[in-house]
Design a protein around this motif. Structure first.
Motif, mmCIF file in Angstrom:
data_model
loop_
_atom_site.group_PDB
_atom_site.id
_atom_site.type_symbol
_atom_site.label_atom_id
_atom_site.label_comp_id
_atom_site.label_asym_id
_atom_site.label_seq_id
_atom_site.Cartn_x
_atom_site.Cartn_y
_atom_site.Cartn_z
ATOM 1 N N TYR A 11 0.799 -1.228 0.000
ATOM 2 C CA TYR A 11 0.000 0.000 0.000
ATOM 3 C C TYR A 11 0.827 1.270 0.000
ATOM 4 N N CYS A 12 2.119 1.166 0.303
ATOM 5 C CA CYS A 12 2.951 2.367 0.361
ATOM 6 C C CYS A 12 3.012 3.085 -0.989
ATOM 7 N N MET A 13 3.338 2.361 -2.048
ATOM 8 C CA MET A 13 3.504 3.009 -3.347
ATOM 9 C C MET A 13 2.194 3.555 -3.922
ATOM 10 N N PRO A 14 1.059 2.836 -3.842
ATOM 11 C CA PRO A 14 -0.184 3.429 -4.336
ATOM 12 C C PRO A 14 -0.556 4.744 -3.656
ATOM 13 N N VAL A 15 -0.340 4.818 -2.351
ATOM 14 C CA VAL A 15 -0.656 6.064 -1.646
ATOM 15 C C VAL A 15 0.295 7.178 -2.070
ATOM 16 N N LEU A 16 1.580 6.854 -2.195
ATOM 17 C CA LEU A 16 2.544 7.862 -2.628
ATOM 18 C C LEU A 16 2.259 8.323 -4.054
ATOM 19 N N ALA A 17 1.772 7.420 -4.884
ATOM 20 C CA ALA A 17 1.436 7.810 -6.256
ATOM 21 C C ALA A 17 0.244 8.759 -6.279
ATOM 22 N N LEU A 18 -0.714 8.562 -5.361
ATOM 23 C CA LEU A 18 -1.822 9.521 -5.254
ATOM 24 C C LEU A 18 -1.312 10.880 -4.798
ATOM 25 N N LEU A 19 -0.383 10.857 -3.854
ATOM 26 C CA LEU A 19 0.233 12.108 -3.415
ATOM 27 C C LEU A 19 0.969 12.774 -4.574
ATOM 28 N N PHE A 20 1.684 11.973 -5.342
ATOM 29 C CA PHE A 20 2.373 12.471 -6.537
ATOM 30 C C PHE A 20 1.376 13.136 -7.485
ATOM 31 N N LEU A 21 0.241 12.480 -7.719
ATOM 32 C CA LEU A 21 -0.762 13.019 -8.639
ATOM 33 C C LEU A 21 -1.323 14.342 -8.111
ATOM 34 N N ARG A 22 -1.516 14.413 -6.800
ATOM 35 C CA ARG A 22 -2.037 15.658 -6.198
ATOM 36 C C ARG A 22 -1.011 16.778 -6.316
ATOM 37 N N TYR A 23 0.247 16.452 -6.063
ATOM 38 C CA TYR A 23 1.306 17.457 -6.157
ATOM 39 C C TYR A 23 1.498 17.894 -7.608
ATOM 40 N N ALA A 24 1.406 16.930 -8.530
ATOM 41 C CA ALA A 24 1.523 17.255 -9.951
ATOM 42 C C ALA A 24 0.403 18.189 -10.379
ATOM 43 N N TYR A 25 -0.791 17.956 -9.843
ATOM 44 C CA TYR A 25 -1.933 18.810 -10.190
ATOM 45 C C TYR A 25 -1.738 20.232 -9.645
ATOM 46 N N SER A 26 -1.184 20.330 -8.439
ATOM 47 C CA SER A 26 -0.907 21.645 -7.858
ATOM 48 C C SER A 26 0.048 22.437 -8.745
ATOM 49 N N ARG A 27 1.122 21.786 -9.191
ATOM 50 C CA ARG A 27 2.083 22.449 -10.082
ATOM 51 C C ARG A 27 1.460 22.747 -11.447
ATOM 52 N N TYR A 28 0.613 21.842 -11.903
ATOM 53 C CA TYR A 28 -0.059 22.037 -13.190
ATOM 54 C C TYR A 28 -0.899 23.320 -13.171
ATOM 55 N N LYS A 29 -1.694 23.509 -12.118
ATOM 56 C CA LYS A 29 -2.559 24.702 -12.035
ATOM 57 C C LYS A 29 -1.728 25.972 -11.922
ATOM 58 N N MET A 30 -0.629 25.907 -11.184
ATOM 59 C CA MET A 30 0.231 27.079 -11.018
ATOM 60 C C MET A 30 0.843 27.483 -12.359
ATOM 61 N N VAL A 31 1.369 26.504 -13.088
ATOM 62 C CA VAL A 31 1.999 26.790 -14.377
ATOM 63 C C VAL A 31 0.951 27.191 -15.412
ATOM 64 N N GLU A 32 -0.219 26.571 -15.359
ATOM 65 C CA GLU A 32 -1.294 26.923 -16.292
ATOM 66 C C GLU A 32 -1.668 28.403 -16.149
ATOM 67 N N ALA A 33 -1.734 28.875 -14.906
ATOM 68 C CA ALA A 33 -2.053 30.281 -14.667
ATOM 69 C C ALA A 33 -0.992 31.196 -15.274
ATOM 70 N N GLU A 34 0.288 30.793 -15.157
ATOM 71 C CA GLU A 34 1.368 31.589 -15.762
ATOM 72 C C GLU A 34 1.246 31.615 -17.276
ATOM 73 N N ILE A 35 0.926 30.466 -17.870
ATOM 74 C CA ILE A 35 0.810 30.382 -19.329
ATOM 75 C C ILE A 35 -0.342 31.241 -19.835
ATOM 76 N N LEU A 36 -1.467 31.195 -19.128
ATOM 77 C CA LEU A 36 -2.661 31.913 -19.584
ATOM 78 C C LEU A 36 -2.510 33.433 -19.496
ATOM 79 N N GLN A 37 -1.577 33.896 -18.657
ATOM 80 C CA GLN A 37 -1.366 35.346 -18.535
ATOM 81 C C GLN A 37 -0.924 35.969 -19.847
ATOM 82 N N SER A 38 -0.170 35.232 -20.646
ATOM 83 C CA SER A 38 0.336 35.780 -21.912
ATOM 84 C C SER A 38 -0.134 34.945 -23.106
ATOM 85 N N ARG A 39 -1.255 34.242 -22.922
ATOM 86 C CA ARG A 39 -1.757 33.369 -23.982
ATOM 87 C C ARG A 39 -2.430 34.180 -25.083
ATOM 88 N N PRO A 40 -2.104 33.917 -26.351
ATOM 89 C CA PRO A 40 -2.760 34.640 -27.455
ATOM 90 C C PRO A 40 -4.230 34.260 -27.588
#
Length: 602
Positions: free
Chosen positions: A29-58
């Motif tokens: 169970y260790c790796m499945p839980v860590l992978a969910l944490l990974f997915l949550r952290y990846a989503y956090s970074r995704y939203k942050m970077v998406e906001a930066e991209i949209l600021q200058s999006r054509p």
């Protein structure tokens, strides 16, 4: 640090849920839980970077152009398709079948476990190095259990945690549920502030970087951040290589790198055992080597280690009977040196005992010092590691030192310079890290970098000094106390939160002012290096020879004089003895009364 502690508590809750709601073992169970944490952290970074991209999006036809995977790659972030985004999974209906979902291959999705498996597959499709790494065993969990796990990780704490979050949480799991694994070969997570110190002194820009004991990849993450913050792109200027014999750790490393948009080649398993394999054939080819190897490993096969090479100074002590190396610290030290090219730099964490260990270690250390490539030595105090209280030292090599310091080594004793996080954990704050880095800059003659730091202090403080900051903080505390006391019930929580935020901001300003004062009191506004008793010393190779080639900073920097507090020592000792005698008398009286009461009860 409060946030990460809170997250750890919630992870404990999630692990309990798994333990109670399934028949899985801790390793399952260790790796499945860590992978969910990974997915949550990846989503956090995704939203942050998406906001930066949209600021200058054509815009086209009055609509903003949609983001694409290439946009995220350019910003060292992982692109997440809709079905792999955390909020998508969290908001799926209880009745999954009714949603009519399909996998990437067009198959029906009939459970939340299948939806999470599909998400993991979609993430792997975005990163070649993640292929086959993420678990897809979520159908082993009941949907209500998975839903609860997703809820647990769906909090803002993840958004506030930076650096090697996966590595630290992984260590938390190991320490709680698999102590036997956590203690194997002395493996433990490298705290963020130590990794940042290594990176700050090495100042990587471009080239090949190796971590031959890479664990969960924290060295790569911090190096990537350092390079990107310098205005470069880590994936185009750096080439990352890692060796990690523990498969779980290697998977975490790849996940950690992927979530930060970094590419690298990580080899795991038996062929990644650095004692017996140069898995990437990088001896003499690295621009940077960084590592936190396991300390004091024994029973390394001497013949196999010798055959594997990378020992420019020979083997350390070998047991003639067993033909094993009794302590592998100097194997690691030799490897780090051997991997460097003619311009390379190395920085690594090592057991404190290695700076002046005797016998064969001492002769290896002499040869090493005589190369002139030992650059900086730093002593670190207790409680910097997350689960261990041991002190350590940071070693730095530079094969291309400036001629002015070719025959010198900078020693820094930082054992008394840190910030207390809690009873069991210390760290260096960002300003403290920059202050220590500033000492290295002055040793290297880079006064422009010192003055740049002073300019950053002045910008952050905006004219505030320690005295004015203390005055403002005390005034704020008094005003906050009054405002909270006078607030009506429905406004009290809001006002308290607002006032606490203002107080915290002023506390940060005061601490910044104190760190500026600490630095300037030693090296002035302009930055003139000088040896500081108890802190730093620039020693020559001749001086090191006179101390039997010890590389222990304390042997060179000495002990700072203690300020006279005006208390007469002998007088105070007599007072303490009198107080102790009085307490002993009172204790004896109390014991007599207890005994008397006990006799009366019989």
């Amino acid at each position: 640090m409060i946030n990460i502690r809170k997250l750890e508590a919630e992870l404990w809750e999630s692990a309990d849920l798994l333990r109670q709601g399934s028949k899985l073992t801790s390793s399952q169970y260790c790796m499945p839980v860590l992978a969910l944490l990974f997915l949550r952290y990846a989503y956090s970074r995704y939203k942050m970077v998406e906001a930066e991209i949209l600021q200058s999006r054509p815009m086209r036809g009055g609509r903003v152009m949609p983001v694409e995977p290439s946009d995220f790659a350019a910003k060292s972030a992982l692109y997440l398709p809709k079905e792999a985004q955390y909020d998508y999974l969290v908001n799926l209906p209880d009745n999954i079948i009714s949603a009519g979902l399909k996998t990437k291959d067009g198959n029906d999705i009939n459970s939340l476990g299948e939806a999470v498996n599909n998400a993991m597959q979609l993430v792997e499709d975005q990163s070649e190095q993640l292929t086959g790494v993420l678990p897809k065993t979520y159908t082993s969990f009941a949907d209500d259990l998975l839903r609860e796990l997703l809820r647990i990780f769906n909090n803002k704490t993840i958004d506030e945690v930076g650096g090697d979050v996966i590595g630290r949480i992984y260590e938390y799991f190991l320490s709680k549920f698999a102590k036997a694994v956590a203690s194997d070969d002395g493996v433990f997570f490298t705290p963020k502030s130590l990794v940042k110190m290594l990176v700050n002194v090495l100042e990587p820009k471009q080239g090949v970087m190796l971590d031959p004991a890479c664990g969960s990849g924290g060295m790569f993450v911090q190096t990537g951040d350092f390079v990107n913050q310098a205005g470069l792109n880590a994936n185009t200027t750096m080439t990352f290589y890692g060796q990690e014999k523990v498969e779980y750790n290697a998977q975490l490393c790849l996940m950690n790198m992927a979530v930060h948009g970094l590419n690298g080649r990580i080899i795991s398993g038996d062929e990644a055992n650095s004692f017996y394999h140069d898995a990437h054939n990088l001896a003499g080819k690295c621009d940077y080597v960084m590592a936190n190897p396991p300390f004091n490993v024994d029973k390394v096969k001497a013949d196999s280690a010798s055959a594997a090479g990378r020992l420019p100074f020979g083997l350390p002590g070998v047991n003639a009977k067993t033909k094993e190396v009794g302590n592998a610290n100097y194997l690691w030290i030799s490897y780090f040196y051997a991997y460097l090219n003619d311009y390379g730099r190395a920085g690594f964490v090592m057991a404190s005992s290695a700076t002046d260990s005797a016998n064969k270690d001492r002769y290896i250390r002499e040869k090493l010092v005589r190369t002139g490539d030992v650059d900086v030595m730093v002593s670190v105090g207790n409680n910097f590691f997350y689960t261990l209280s041991l002190p350590c030292s940071l070693w730095f090599f530079d094969r291309n030192k400036h001629a002015d310091i070719r025959d010198k080594v900078l020693f820094i004793d930082a054992r008394n310079y840190y910030t207390v996080v809690d009873r069991t954990l210390n760290e260096w704050t960002e300003w403290q890290l920059r202050n220590l880095q500033a000492i290295v800059h002055l040793y290297r003659g880079e006064t422009d970098k010192y003055r740049s730091l002073i300019a950053d202090y002045d910008k952050a403080l905006n004219g505030q000094t320690v005295a004015t900051a203390e005055e403002a903080l005390q005034k704020q505390k008094a005003e906050a106390k009054q405002l909270i006391a006078e607030a009506i019930r429905k406004d009290k929580k809001r006002i308290e939160a607002e006032q606490n935020a203002l107080t915290t901001e002023l506390e940060d300003t005061l601490e910044t002012a104190r760190q500026r004062e600490w630095l300037v009191s030693k090296f002035g506004e302009e930055g003139n290096y000088q040896d500081i008793l108890g802190l730093c010393k620039m020693a020559t190779i001749q001086e090191i020879e006179e101390k039997n080639y010890s590389l222990t900073p304390g042997a060179y920097v000495g002990v700072a004089e203690q300020e006279d507090d005006g208390v007469d020592f002998h007088e105070r000792i007599n007072e303490i003895h009198a107080e102790l005698a009085k307490l002993n008398k009172e204790a004896n009286t109390l014991m007599d009364e207890i005994q008397k009461a006990w006799e009366e009860l019989k």
